[in-house]
Design a protein around this motif. Structure first.
Motif, PDB file in Angstrom:
ATOM      1  N   LEU A 135      -3.338  15.804   7.566  1.00  0.00           N
ATOM      2  CA  LEU A 135      -4.688  15.470   8.037  1.00  0.00           C
ATOM      3  C   LEU A 135      -5.258  16.667   8.796  1.00  0.00           C
ATOM      4  O   LEU A 135      -5.540  16.618   9.993  1.00  0.00           O
ATOM      5  CB  LEU A 135      -4.620  14.227   8.924  1.00  0.00           C
ATOM      6  N   ASN A 192     -12.144  11.735   1.878  1.00  0.00           N
ATOM      7  CA  ASN A 192     -11.314  10.583   1.559  1.00  0.00           C
ATOM      8  C   ASN A 192      -9.849  10.868   1.864  1.00  0.00           C
ATOM      9  O   ASN A 192      -9.034  11.088   0.952  1.00  0.00           O
ATOM     10  CB  ASN A 192     -11.465  10.210   0.080  1.00  0.00           C
ATOM     11  N   PRO A 193      -9.469  10.864   3.141  1.00  0.00           N
ATOM     12  CA  PRO A 193      -8.050  11.042   3.455  1.00  0.00           C
ATOM     13  C   PRO A 193      -7.246   9.831   2.980  1.00  0.00           C
ATOM     14  O   PRO A 193      -7.777   8.720   2.839  1.00  0.00           O
ATOM     15  CB  PRO A 193      -8.040  11.154   4.979  1.00  0.00           C
ATOM     16  N   ASP A 194      -5.990  10.037   2.723  1.00  0.00           N
ATOM     17  CA  ASP A 194      -5.111   8.962   2.278  1.00  0.00           C
ATOM     18  C   ASP A 194      -4.977   7.921   3.391  1.00  0.00           C
ATOM     19  O   ASP A 194      -4.495   8.236   4.495  1.00  0.00           O
ATOM     20  CB  ASP A 194      -3.742   9.547   1.938  1.00  0.00           C
ATOM     21  N   PRO A 195      -5.398   6.673   3.155  1.00  0.00           N
ATOM     22  CA  PRO A 195      -5.301   5.651   4.213  1.00  0.00           C
ATOM     23  C   PRO A 195      -3.891   5.480   4.747  1.00  0.00           C
ATOM     24  O   PRO A 195      -3.704   5.198   5.944  1.00  0.00           O
ATOM     25  CB  PRO A 195      -5.797   4.377   3.515  1.00  0.00           C
ATOM     26  N   GLN A 196      -2.885   5.634   3.879  1.00  0.00           N
ATOM     27  CA  GLN A 196      -1.506   5.465   4.335  1.00  0.00           C
ATOM     28  C   GLN A 196      -1.104   6.566   5.300  1.00  0.00           C
ATOM     29  O   GLN A 196      -0.320   6.327   6.227  1.00  0.00           O
ATOM     30  CB  GLN A 196      -0.567   5.432   3.120  1.00  0.00           C
ATOM     31  N   ARG A 197      -1.626   7.766   5.072  1.00  0.00           N
ATOM     32  CA  ARG A 197      -1.341   8.863   6.010  1.00  0.00           C
ATOM     33  C   ARG A 197      -2.002   8.600   7.367  1.00  0.00           C
ATOM     34  O   ARG A 197      -1.426   8.899   8.420  1.00  0.00           O
ATOM     35  CB  ARG A 197      -1.805  10.186   5.427  1.00  0.00           C
ATOM     36  N   ASP A 199     -10.802   0.643   3.003  1.00  0.00           N
ATOM     37  CA  ASP A 199      -9.735   0.242   2.095  1.00  0.00           C
ATOM     38  C   ASP A 199      -9.340  -1.213   2.338  1.00  0.00           C
ATOM     39  O   ASP A 199      -9.165  -1.994   1.387  1.00  0.00           O
ATOM     40  CB  ASP A 199      -8.532   1.156   2.302  1.00  0.00           C
ATOM     41  N   VAL A 254      -9.637   3.781   6.354  1.00  0.00           N
ATOM     42  CA  VAL A 254      -8.678   2.672   6.379  1.00  0.00           C
ATOM     43  C   VAL A 254      -9.423   1.344   6.386  1.00  0.00           C
ATOM     44  O   VAL A 254      -9.053   0.397   5.654  1.00  0.00           O
ATOM     45  CB  VAL A 254      -7.753   2.785   7.600  1.00  0.00           C
TER      46      VAL A 254
END
Length: 328
Positions: free
Chosen positions: A274, A231-236, A308, A305
């Motif tokens: 990432l 679950n990487p940060d979508p904003q990143r 989300d 992303v």
């Protein structure tokens, strides 16, 4: 001295001629006869013909050892010599080591394809179909190749491995049942993996700069363990900035061209945290630095992303529905 038969403990003379001689010791300047049997012969010269290099023959003497000539050769050019001083063997003719069926080895000081070769034969001959190791020619100034050839157009296999600290070239195929290692460049018209673990696309072939390996990525559950959600940060992920550039490699300027390429910069992806999308290589000081990108992993990050966005869209649609029902 001449006689039909001579029997003595010791005979000495410049010339002895007899039908039969029996003695414990015979000393003389020249011996002529058809058959010499038994005993020990010390010193002197033994020849199969009066002039061996002219008629072709063998000579044994204390100074030069055993020498042989082909007919009409120069005295200083024997085809073979066994040295009495160091036991070395010198040959300028072919050396055959084979059975009665012609299976074995041929060592040729001068070959039809060049100069110097060891050939493997099954009929007692050397042809362009014979397996062998040979040299193109002899030169004192130019670099020369050592050639290895399989029989009847066959390839050459290195059973337990093949290593080189310089270039390796093959005019035909290079086949390996296991691994092919190259410290620097591998070049050819085609790099073929006959049985890769996956065939889903060219994006699954990867080069690892950390261990200098070309390998195939796999997608089957059979080759995975410790499976967990990522679950990487979508904003990143959204912060990834596409770039365009021209290739630059000062260590290999011959590979530089003027084409433009598009994608991401490894250091920028690393700065966003990432790290799953980044391939790392040694920095020469015991650490690691970004070297390349796992572009095949980017869709997995973009999927987060999309999920989300889908969740947000679904929530907004639910709110709209609720407002519509409330306002009837």
């Amino acid at each position: 001295m001449g006689a039909n038969q001579i029997i003595a403990n010791s005979i000495t003379g410049d010339k002895i001629k007899a039908n039969s001689i029996a003695a414990d010791r015979i000393l003389g300047g020249a011996f002529t006869g058809k058959t010499f049997t038994g005993g020990t012969y010390t010193g002197g010269v033994f020849k199969t013909s009066e002039v061996p290099n002219t008629a072709g023959g063998v000579q044994l003497d204390a100074e030069y050892g055993v020498r042989g000539w082909s007919p009409n050769s120069r005295w200083q050019d024997p085809t073979f010599q066994l040295s009495p001083s160091d036991g070395s063997v010198h040959i300028s003719a072919n050396l055959y080591a084979m059975d009665s069926g012609g299976n074995g080895l041929i060592l040729e000081p001068k070959t039809a394809l060049g100069s110097g070769g060891l050939f493997f034969t099954d009929d007692g001959r050397h042809t362009n179909k014979s397996a062998g190791v040979f040299r193109n020619a002899y030169s004192t100034v130019e670099a020369e190749d050592l050639l290895i050839r399989g029989a009847n157009g066959g390839i050459v296999w290195a059973i337990n491995g093949l290593g080189t600290d310089g270039p390796f070239s093959a005019s035909g195929n290079v086949n390996s049942a296991k691994e092919v290692w190259a410290k620097e460049n591998v070049s050819g018209n085609r790099l073929l993996m006959r049985n890769p673990l996956t065939t889903s696309g060219e994006s699954n072939v990867r080069w690892s700069s950390s261990n200098h390996s070309l390998y195939a990525l796999t997608s089957s559950r059979r080759y995975k363990r410790n499976i967990a959600d990522w679950n990487p940060d979508p904003q990143r992920v959204l912060a990834l900035q596409p770039r365009q550039w021209q290739h630059n490699d000062p260590e290999h300027p011959e590979d530089i061209d003027e084409r433009w390429h598009a994608g991401f910069v490894a250091e920028e992806v690393d700065d966003l945290g990432l790290t799953h999308l980044v391939q790392y290589g040694g920095d020469g000081a015991g650490g690691w630095r970004p070297e390349a990108l796992n572009y095949s992993r980017v869709p997995a990050a973009q999927q987060i992303v999309l999920q989300d966005h889908e969740a947000r869209i679904a929530a907004l649609e639910a709110q709209i529905t609720e407002l519509e029902n409330t306002n009837g």
